[in-house]
Enzyme design. Structure first.
Site, PDB file in Angstrom:
ATOM      1  N   GLN A 259      74.120 157.196   3.189  1.00  0.00           N
ATOM      2  CA  GLN A 259      74.619 157.988   2.073  1.00  0.00           C
ATOM      3  C   GLN A 259      76.024 158.493   2.360  1.00  0.00           C
ATOM      4  OE1 GLN A 259      72.567 157.987  -0.496  1.00  0.00           O
ATOM      5  NE2 GLN A 259      74.283 158.752  -1.666  1.00  0.00           N
ATOM      6  N   HIS A 262      79.315 156.461   1.575  1.00  0.00           N
ATOM      7  CA  HIS A 262      79.782 156.206   0.210  1.00  0.00           C
ATOM      8  C   HIS A 262      81.091 156.918  -0.103  1.00  0.00           C
ATOM      9  CE1 HIS A 262      77.011 153.680  -1.918  1.00  0.00           C
ATOM     10  NE2 HIS A 262      75.965 154.359  -1.512  1.00  0.00           N
ATOM     11  N   GLU A 327      69.041 163.126  -5.578  1.00  0.00           N
ATOM     12  CA  GLU A 327      69.063 161.771  -6.138  1.00  0.00           C
ATOM     13  C   GLU A 327      68.057 160.883  -5.399  1.00  0.00           C
ATOM     14  OE1 GLU A 327      72.742 159.892  -5.316  1.00  0.00           O
ATOM     15  OE2 GLU A 327      72.484 158.307  -6.823  1.00  0.00           O
ATOM     16  N   HIS A 328      68.129 160.902  -4.052  1.00  0.00           N
ATOM     17  CA  HIS A 328      67.238 160.093  -3.225  1.00  0.00           C
ATOM     18  C   HIS A 328      66.449 160.991  -2.287  1.00  0.00           C
ATOM     19  CE1 HIS A 328      70.998 157.569  -3.764  1.00  0.00           C
ATOM     20  NE2 HIS A 328      70.088 156.788  -4.315  1.00  0.00           N
ATOM     21  N   ASP A 361      68.744 150.454  -2.965  1.00  0.00           N
ATOM     22  CA  ASP A 361      70.076 150.241  -3.543  1.00  0.00           C
ATOM     23  C   ASP A 361      70.270 148.802  -3.995  1.00  0.00           C
ATOM     24  OD1 ASP A 361      71.059 152.793  -3.297  1.00  0.00           O
ATOM     25  OD2 ASP A 361      71.923 152.447  -1.302  1.00  0.00           O
ATOM     26  N   HIS A 420      62.755 170.122 -51.909  1.00  0.00           N
ATOM     27  CA  HIS A 420      61.768 169.609 -50.959  1.00  0.00           C
ATOM     28  C   HIS A 420      60.369 169.756 -51.550  1.00  0.00           C
ATOM     29  CE1 HIS A 420      65.054 169.812 -48.055  1.00  0.00           C
ATOM     30  NE2 HIS A 420      64.285 169.286 -47.119  1.00  0.00           N
TER      31      HIS A 420
END
Lengths: 430, 430
Positions: A259, A262, A327-328, A361, A420
């Site tokens: 991670q 990145h 996220e993970h 991934d 209506h």
């Protein structure tokens, strides 16, 4: 040194709260310049796109060509070495299969009152896929964004990708070809997003725009949200690893670094119940950083945003993970199921010691486009649903409108909406 | 006079394109003032909310009370006349039943490679519901927004509703009580949306914010999109009625007016293949407008935005409807199924002569919060999915990581992400 916390310490709650609240997203305000770009592309179309492409990407679209044609995409695919081609095709097959099972079912039934009710799903007509140029141009990202659109049944999938100085990325083109992308436009930045949303002389407008990009691209998507559908607001990504002391520290260190490599704003956090193991992982991270080609980025990420949190037992880590809504989330324990049952907020979960996040991934099957920055509290990963919409439907006959209509008339009158009420009341006597 | 078009006319395509492209949404730019309100509430919390409530709603929250308590909501419900109470309860039951069937199923299976894959849905922890004060405060809207949240399983549903000069709307409170709203805060405007998103001393922050509001509320939600989930960007609503000459023109006129009476920016469009019927409907609209309490609004809407389109046959109307992608579509024909099969873009469809759109506004069951302004091209009505999120998961064992892992390593290397490759490669030898 990454942050090191111990849940047994007196100051833990304050320190952990600070970790949860830390904002890693740049607050760069590009909204004004993006607003100008959108307005200009809307007004002047291709000319506005071409001028910005010349300025920012350094090439003349009239010479390099606006599109990368099918032959060039096929050539890129044919040029891949066979091992890589097999890998992309395995990934595509697994992603396609996983997403095909996401297709929602239509509903159609008649209830006890005789009212027929239902919902029908259909794909959007067209979608746009933004693919960044440069470092973040990943073929895996093309597959993860394009395949759900195609599985959903989108007829026209238009990709935009900047080609700085005209140079293309063969891996990206090969992935686009495998994924069935219909058009590839050699443009990028907010101007490309604007072209997809508004349409220009050459580029037909689309209904949904997905894909990662820089601050300008993200802001353009945000400003166009509502005119078109968009995937999500993405931020820096993160991993949380919950690991007991029986893991190989080298494996866990590699997961944290996968991670961290990145981006400097990425975040890697380890929760463990074993202080000695925590030390071994920290040492392994240090050692692996020395041999990593991406060491500069990974080191900065680990030092600035990394954390090791010691907990009394691993079950106690889960409510803390939920506050991070990562996220993970890796559950590297003997019985991941027991912990997973308690997890409320996470984009994607990787169960057991043999499931590194990185396998997800590429070739796991589930989407790797996931909610970041605590957005897993309310958001989901990319799916075929992002490229579909639901039309509900209702059918009454003379009897069933008499059964439920009077209540509608009463409510319409109470709300002060007489037309209506009348439109229902007229049908009650028939 | 509303627009009158004939598809057989030479200039039809240009005229119809203009109708499709006509923007009925106000372009009032409130983004700067909203940005200031959000920042102020984020910084000063309750004080910032109370000051604006005093200024815009004309009451002092310390005196009127920040919340409308459970007893007051129960009293409002108990005070309803029994016919109205029955109507609201019928509506709530039908909406609840329809939305319960929307709850998505989890997935969990192991594929041929031995990889376990799945997805698990869960509700968000908390949601906020904006309810406007004044004219647009509808109990039906409270039901339509609150019930999907409760059906999804949201633990905490906090409603905000401005009470100008301190006055509350008993119908809205009764609907909130029936729907199971947990908290009701006496605040409105962008400051209320900010309080829900950021949280204040008194008000805990929420994960998702839904509900209609004015330009300030809509802009606040748009700016907060990404920090919280929001329902959608809403615009003026519309109805398209496709009707043959066998309909009662009074019924169709009432249907057109049921949309027109909402707001001057609402739009009502009739497609028919019968010119004489079109005349009869136009006459009936004129006549009914004379007796309608909402005549001023409905007249302006019909004159400014209404249209009657004559087509050769009704099947030819459907591709034209798709270009409008209307919020509501009535198919008032003998065989609505045949036309419905061709419809691609519509928020909700009402089948046959006995299904006026207004029945769906109240008691049909499907949600009446629907995509407007051509957004049905890519968006869906409100559903339980807006209050849920999906966590994907993946589990490999020693054998299955060996089956799919090498492809991940190849891709990681090709993408220049060595820690990704290493975290997988380390598991291949075990």
């Amino acid at each position: 040194m990454p942050l090191r916390l111990d849940a047994a310490d007196a100051g833990f709650e304050a320190d952990f709260a600070a970790l949860v609240d830390a904002r890693r997203e740049a607050d760069e305000d590009v909204s004004t310049v993006v607003r100008e770009i959108l307005a200009d592309v809307r007004k002047r179309g291709d000319a506005a796109v071409a001028e910005r492409t010349a300025k920012f990407d350094g090439h003349d679209l009239e010479k390099t060509g606006w599109q990368i044609d099918r032959a060039a995409r096929k050539a890129a695919l044919d040029g891949l070495d066979s091992k890589l081609r097999d890998a992309i095709e395995l990934a595509a097959d697994r992603i396609r299969t996983y997403h095909a099972a996401q297709k929602p079912e239509d509903r159609d039934h008649t209830d006890a009152a005789g009212v027929r009710l239902g919902a029908r799903w259909s794909a959007v007509d067209s979608a746009g896929l933004y693919v960044p140029g440069g470092r973040a141009a990943y073929p895996s990202s093309v597959l993860m964004n394009a395949l759900p659109a195609k599985v959903a049944g989108v007829d026209r999938l238009a990709m935009v990708v900047p080609t700085p100085k005209g140079e293309t990325n063969p891996l990206v083109l090969a992935a686009a070809e495998i994924a069935g992308v219909d058009e590839v436009w050699r443009i990028g930045g907010a101007q490309a997003v604007a072209a997809l949303a508004y349409g220009t002389e050459r580029i037909a407008g689309v209904d949904v725009i997905v894909g990662p990009g820089n601050a300008w691209v993200a802001e353009a998507k945000r400003q166009l949200y509502g005119r078109v559908g968009i995937d999500m607001v993405a931020g820096p990504s993160e991993i949380v690893v919950v690991a007991d002391g029986d893991n190989d520290p080298e494996w866990i260190a590699a997961d944290l670094l996968s991670q961290a490599e990145h981006d400097p704003t990425s975040q890697s956090i380890l929760f463990t119940d074993d202080a000695a193991f925590a030390d071994r992982v920290a040492d392994a991270v240090k050692r692996q950083l020395g041999t990593l080609a991406t060491s500069a980025v990974a080191t900065q990420s680990w030092q600035d945003n990394g954390a090791i949190v010691l907990v009394r037992d691993l079950a106690a880590a889960i409510p803390l993970c939920d506050r991070l809504a990562p996220e993970h989330l890796e559950l590297a324990v003997a019985d991941p199921e027991a912990l997973f049952a308690r997890v409320r907020h996470a984009g994607s979960v990787f169960l057991g010691r043999h499931t590194p996040e990185a396998v997800g991934d590429y070739v796991g099957g589930p989407n790797h486009v996931l909610p970041t920055g605590r957005r897993a509290r309310f958001a989901s990963g990319l799916s075929v649903l992002d490229f579909m919409k639901r039309t509900s439907f209702l059918a009454c006959d003379a009897a069933s409108i008499r059964a439920i209509g009077p209540a509608a008339v009463a409510l319409a009158e109470a709300e002060g909406l007489p037309a209506h009420g009348r439109s229902v009341a007229l049908r009650l006597g028939s």
